[in-house]
Design an enzyme around this catalytic site. Structure first.
Site: not given
Length: 722
Positions: A59, A469
């Protein structure tokens, strides 16, 4: 759903004041801190703990490649515009550095001093080279000569050899050698090859006396094997010092879509630039690296001292994920086998092979959807037995005329793509919108797009300036003299691998009004449609923001009329300042608001007179919370929605998103039950405080543990058993 009575107050504050907004960047750091905490929590099984440390590191890599890189670009471009929380780009960089350093140090310290010892206690011995026996060192030397040495390429730095390019996220050795004849020091860089395992397994010790230790795995880091054999790479030279370092570079793409004649070609060109990488934004380096080497690397890479992160121990802890492959189930979370929803469980099983899917089993599925909408919840419900089955059977059903689908991310061996190819080969009209701008999946999606096109699928790449998306599939089927639409609308990607570890929802249905809306959406995506109005769906960037504003304002009106106001929203990120200000207004009116926000949350709860009636929790657990659910009480006429959109400017204004209403009372009840389980969680839930910090809930000694994820697994298992 129960209404919580909370104090209301009159609106007096300036709701655009930066003091009411948490920094997006610092909120993300707090989210990653919660991920790290799962790895350090004593209740987390050992290999799961290593996984969470790896996720934390991965991350952080992406955060630097995208968010920190973007801040640096703004500073370079002399952009002075402040974010809603009042910070300038430079102030953000300074605060990021101050916030991250103690967290990164905690990660490495706890791994070195605690988790490595726990690994050894369980028979997983990750040794340092100096701990190896003579026999083990001999094994490593042989391994180096046979497997490693031929791959390595030391790169010198001197007037005849310019400083080499250091690739993004590569692990490297900085080596200083001295020429014994001239007594001159020389610098060289060695890249630790990614084609070899990071952690090299060793054979168990062979000794005459019995060894009391347990060995389930024994190994040593590859970079330490290389470091111990540097003399083989620099014969005739004296190795004076060596240390590890790792570089992170700007990896975001900058595609000028308006000027691109061919969007795929433009993205491919940018991908080639990414392989080389943009400017360096971070260097991780071993703390004991000498000053001259550190200074030379910092200068050559164009970094400031604030971009350098000192590390004690191993660099690149994202590689700890490899330990999850060890066959040690007792050191992992209990395995979970997804259930099949009861209604689908009663259908005839499809054939083992795609080609063996019969018309009868397809007819059963479509007949079920004509009569009853189906809500699927992954990973609690099987992806292959629900969504994948829906697409596969549509691909082989002779009555199906067309399949249309959006594809944002999928797996490398996607059975979904294989079914779409089969559908085209079966003579169906297949249209797939492949979003080739999906960050870090661009190359994979370009490859799928080409494969689909070669099979006769009509592939489009979305709209200029917008990412697509939404997660939508439409199946058009001939039934007698009529044409009927069937569809799936989801919160997650059509990816069977992430469907096992992400929590996502999907709606399978044959509602005509929603099906007509989906047809209009595909016309908008593939043609020149200017559709602005939809019957049921909330579509960004056209109607979603306006409809969300209307729903919140109606909740305020209901509260003022004495009908009670209640909002519960589950999402991944809450950033949009306009919607945050509107939620503040709702709180001031007395509306009770619960927000379940996994990651970034810029809203500041609990501010007197502003957000007294808002509470925010985040859930971080075995599965990645990814579903989006919206609940509005609306004076008793409840509105429940699910879909792909978070409340961020990019989702509302720069992406094609779809939120679908769930109107079936039974399915509404299921979604409300999920929300209630989240709000009651006392195992993985964290409460957001007014100052932006989070506190993890922990059950009292006599209190029952309530984990939403464990409860949903138990509920799905009961349904399967029933």
């Amino acid at each position: 759903m129960a209404t919580v009575e909370r104090r209301s107050s009159k609106p007096e504050a300036n709701l655009s004041d930066p003091q009411y907004y948490i920094s997006r960047e610092l909120s993300w750091i707090e989210f990653n801190r919660r991920v790290l905490h799962e790895g350090l929590d004593e209740r987390t099984p050992l290999l799961e703990a290593l996984k969470f440390l790896a996720i934390f590191s991965n991350n952080l890599d992406e955060y630097f490649m995208v968010r920190v890189a973007a801040l640096k670009q703004r500073i370079e471009a002399q952009v002075t515009r402040r974010s809603p929380d009042g910070r300038s780009p430079q102030e953000h960089l300074d605060d990021i550095s101050a916030a991250l350093r103690p967290i990164v140090e905690q990660q490495h310290q706890d791994f070195s001093t605690d988790l490595r010892q726990q690994m050894a206690d369980q028979g997983i011995w990750l040794l340092d080279y100096e701990e190896l026996s003579a026999a083990q060192r001999t094994y490593c030397r042989d391994y180096f000569e046979e497997q490693v040495f031929p791959v390595l390429t030391p790169l010198a730095v001197d007037p005849g050899h310019p400083f080499p390019y250091i690739s993004n996220l590569s692990l490297n050795l900085a080596v200083v050698v001295k020429d014994p004849r001239t007594q001159q020091p020389h610098f060289a860089r060695i890249k630790v090859p990614r084609v070899l395992p990071r952690f090299i397994p060793l054979p168990e010790p062979q000794a005459e006396e019995p060894d009391s230790k347990t060995y389930r795995w024994l190994g040593v880091p590859l970079e330490q094997i290389i470091a111990a054999n540097l003399s083989a790479l620099f014969p005739g030279m004296v190795v004076q010092e060596h240390s590890c370092f790792r570089i992170t570079r700007d990896a975001d793409l900058a595609v000028e879509e308006d000027e691109a004649d061919d969007l795929m070609l433009a993205v491919e060109q940018e991908l080639r630039k990414r392989r080389w990488g943009g400017s360096a934004v971070r260097m991780e380096i071993q703390r004991d690296t000498s000053g001259p080497v550190r200074a030379m690397l910092t200068e050559e890479l164009g970094l400031a001292e604030t971009d350098v992160y000192n590390v004690d121990g191993l660099l690149g802890l994202g590689d700890l994920m490899t330990f999850m492959a060890l066959p040690l189930p007792n050191l992992k979370a209990p395995s979970w086998t997804a259930a099949v929803p009861p209604a689908l469980e009663r259908l005839s099983p499809p054939g083992v092979d795609d080609d063996d899917t019969t018309l009868e089993t397809a007819e059963e599925l479509f007949s079920l959807l004509r009569c009853q909408e189906q809500l699927v919840h992954h990973p609690y419900h099987s992806f292959s037995a629900t969504v994948q089955r829906f697409i596969t059977q549509a691909a082989h059903d002779p009555q199906v005329l067309a399949i249309k689908m959006t594809l944002y991310r999928t797996s490398g061996d996607s059975p979904i793509v294989s079914s779409l190819i089969s559908a085209a080969e079966n003579g169906k009209q297949v249209t797939v919108l492949v979003e080739i701008k999906a960050r870090f999946d661009e190359e994979n999606n370009i490859n799928w797009a080409r494969k689909l096109e070669q099979s006769g699928v009509h592939v489009v790449y979305g709209l200029v300036g917008l990412k697509t998306h939404c997660k939508v599939t439409l199946v058009v089927r001939r039934e007698g003299q009529h044409i009927r639409r069937y569809y799936h609308i989801g919160t997650g990607n059509y990816n069977p691998k992430t469907a096992r570890i992400y929590t996502d929802l999907g709606l399978l249905s044959a509602r005509e009004d929603v099906g007509a809306d989906i047809s209009d959406i595909f016309n908008y995506l593939t043609g020149y449609s200017r559709q602005q109005v939809y019957r049921q769906l909330l579509v960004a960037p056209l109607t979603l923001r306006q409809r969300l504003v209307s729903l919140i304002e109606h909740e305020i009106a209901c509260q003022k009329k004495g009908k009670g106001g209640r909002i519960i929203v589950k999402m991944n990120s809450l950033v949009d300042p306009d919607l945050i200000a509107l939620l503040y207004q709702a709180s001031q009116a007395g509306v009770s608001i619960d927000l379940i926000v996994r990651g970034i949350c810029c809203l500041r709860p609990g501010v007197p007179g502003v957000s007294d009636n808002i509470r925010v929790i985040s859930i971080v657990g075995q599965f990645l919370e990814h579903s989006r659910i919206l609940y509005f009480q609306q004076g008793g006429e409840e509105v429940v929605l699910l879909g792909s959109a978070d409340w961020m400017p990019r989702n509302l204004d720069r992406r094609v998103e779809v939120m679908a209403p769930v109107t079936d009372p039974a399915l509404q009840a299921e979604l409300k039950a999920v929300l209630n389980l989240c709000l009651e969680d006392n195992r993985q839930a964290w409460d957001l405080a007014t100052d932006g910090s989070y506190r993890q809930r922990r059950p009292e000694a006599d209190e029952q543990i309530r984990s939403v994820q464990e409860q949903l697994m138990a509920n799905a298992g009961k349904s399967l058993a029933g």
